[in-house]
Design a protein around this motif. Structure first.
Motif, PDB file in Angstrom:
ATOM      1  N   GLU A  44       1.120  -1.168   0.139  1.00 55.24           N
ATOM      2  CA  GLU A  44       0.232  -0.306   0.351  1.00 55.24           C
ATOM      3  C   GLU A  44       0.705   0.656   0.217  1.00 55.24           C
ATOM      4  O   GLU A  44       0.637   1.984   0.051  1.00 55.24           O
ATOM      5  N   LEU A  48       2.320   4.367  -7.129  1.00 57.11           N
ATOM      6  CA  LEU A  48       1.569   4.433  -7.865  1.00 57.11           C
ATOM      7  C   LEU A  48       0.855   5.612  -8.943  1.00 57.11           C
ATOM      8  O   LEU A  48      -0.021   5.147 -10.526  1.00 57.11           O
ATOM      9  N   VAL A  53      -5.241   1.690 -11.527  1.00 49.97           N
ATOM     10  CA  VAL A  53      -5.595   1.007 -10.730  1.00 49.97           C
ATOM     11  C   VAL A  53      -7.167   0.439 -10.347  1.00 49.97           C
ATOM     12  O   VAL A  53      -7.765   1.472 -10.103  1.00 49.97           O
ATOM     13  N   SER A  55      -9.787  -1.040  -7.924  1.00 46.29           N
ATOM     14  CA  SER A  55     -10.178  -2.147  -6.595  1.00 46.29           C
ATOM     15  C   SER A  55     -11.373  -1.933  -5.864  1.00 46.29           C
ATOM     16  O   SER A  55     -12.549  -0.699  -7.154  1.00 46.29           O
ATOM     17  N   ALA A 134       0.597  -3.489 -12.179  1.00 43.10           N
ATOM     18  CA  ALA A 134      -0.675  -2.637 -12.191  1.00 43.10           C
ATOM     19  C   ALA A 134      -0.198  -1.405 -13.415  1.00 43.10           C
ATOM     20  O   ALA A 134      -1.052  -1.329 -14.038  1.00 43.10           O
ATOM     21  N   GLU A 140      -5.369  -3.476  -8.375  1.00 49.44           N
ATOM     22  CA  GLU A 140      -4.658  -2.971  -6.918  1.00 49.44           C
ATOM     23  C   GLU A 140      -4.674  -3.912  -6.168  1.00 49.44           C
ATOM     24  O   GLU A 140      -5.680  -5.094  -5.961  1.00 49.44           O
ATOM     25  N   ASP A 142      -3.728  -5.704  -2.015  1.00 50.86           N
ATOM     26  CA  ASP A 142      -4.524  -5.572  -1.140  1.00 50.86           C
ATOM     27  C   ASP A 142      -2.826  -6.143  -0.326  1.00 50.86           C
ATOM     28  O   ASP A 142      -2.828  -5.650   1.156  1.00 50.86           O
TER      29      ASP A 142
END
Length: 347
Positions: A44, A48, A53, A55, A134, A140, A142
């Motif tokens: 996280e 990026l 991305v 999610s 990505a 995305e 986790d």
């Protein structure tokens, strides 16, 4: 290689969470202390910026990475992500999914030009691998779980082995090479049989030689074998009494590295347990019809898989990215997964 047991190890930990979190928090925390934590590579925190991305709060994506650590030979392949699988917990549709990303995919690695996907970790660690995924697939993640060969062998042995069906070409290769490292176990036979950890590891490593029972070769056959063994392990694990899951976790987790905190594991574990499903749906990227093999001498990285869009052979990952996003975020598991003219029939 993963190689390594992806959803299997992840769901063992999840099961431990679901069973023990409410009854014995101290015991659970003691068990999870066996996991190697690497908070320097928390996904996280990866920058990026400039990369789109996708999610969903109801969809959890964990990158499962396989590395080949061999203490007996002082071999440390920390740069070689032999297996890369996205394990998805889709709470929106109550579906568990795994997606294999083939290591020879020709992709753009930010800051390093184009190369094979498994080179990203060599250039910049797990953070760059995530950034590469990505960039090319708009997903995305986790968190990640990295597993070594030892964990793979241990979990297979701990559940009493796994039953698989071997072809003549696979048997010939396994019995005549060092893919099964312990020579005394190089005695597999054609047909269905139970493989121990050493044999199952060798089976999952087959790449250049050997054809699967459904006709797959090369890395396609290899990743299919991995997912097949993972599912077999998961089936064995879920049949065990929950009281045995803690023992299993204590044995395995010392060979696992992750950026997930105990709180996150508890959260994800509860999600898995309360979903009420144990079937795992599978996908492999690139998908049929949207890739080609590289021509001789086309690139400087050797033989690789070139992704392209429909009706074209030019380099483009957009079709495969779209298919992956559709599978992860929209596929409900009720029918075979379809993208374009391609239908993914699970076997």
């Amino acid at each position: 290689m993963w190689k390594k047991i992806v959803m299997g190890v992840l769901l063992v930990a999840s099961g431990v969470v679901g069973f023990f979190a409410a009854k014995a928090q101290v015991t659970f925390n003691s068990t999870m202390s066996n996991v190697n934590r690497d908070y320097d590579t928390v996904l996280e925190n990866v920058d990026l910026e400039g990369i789109h991305v996708n999610s969903d709060n109801d969809v959890i994506n964990i990158l499962v990475i396989g590395n080949d650590y061999r203490k007996e030979t002082n071999y440390n392949a920390s740069g070689l992500t032999d297996t890369m699988i996205i394990a998805t917990v889709d709470m929106k549709h109550n579906v568990l999914k795994t997606t294999s990303l083939m290591r020879d995919l020709y992709v753009e690695i930010p800051g390093h030009g184009y190369n094979k996907l498994n080179a990203a970790n060599s250039f910049g660690g797990i953070e760059l691998l995530y950034k590469t995924i990505a960039k090319n697939f708009n997903i995305e993640l986790d968190g990640y779980v990295e597993i070594g060969f030892k964990a793979f062998q241990d979990i297979v042995d701990a559940v009493g082995g796994v039953e698989v069906e071997l072809t003549e070409s696979e048997v010939s290769y396994l019995n005549s090479t060092n893919y099964i490292r312990n020579k005394k176990y190089r005695d597999v036979k054609v047909g269905k049989q139970t493989l121990n950890g050493s044999q199952a590891l060798g089976y999952c490593r087959i790449r250049k030689q050997g054809t699967t029972i459904n006709g797959l070769r090369d890395d396609y056959g290899r990743t299919w074998r991995q997912r097949t063994v993972i599912n077999a392990v998961f089936d064995k694990v879920k049949s065990l009494p929950m009281s045995d899951w803690l023992k299993l976790a204590n044995k395995l987790l010392k060979n696992v590295t992750t950026d997930l905190s105990n709180d996150k594991i508890i959260e994800y574990g509860k999600d898995v347990v309360t979903m009420g499903t144990t079937k795992i749906h599978q996908l492999q990227i690139p998908i049929n019809g949207y890739y080609r093999g590289s021509a001789s001498g086309e690139f400087k990285v050797g033989s690789c898989l070139v992704m392209h869009d429909a009706g074209s052979t030019s380099l483009s990952s957009s079709a495969n990215a779209e298919a992956l996003n559709k599978f992860i975020f929209k596929y409900d598991g009720k029918d075979n997964f379809k993208y374009g003219t391609f239908e993914n029939k699970e076997k």
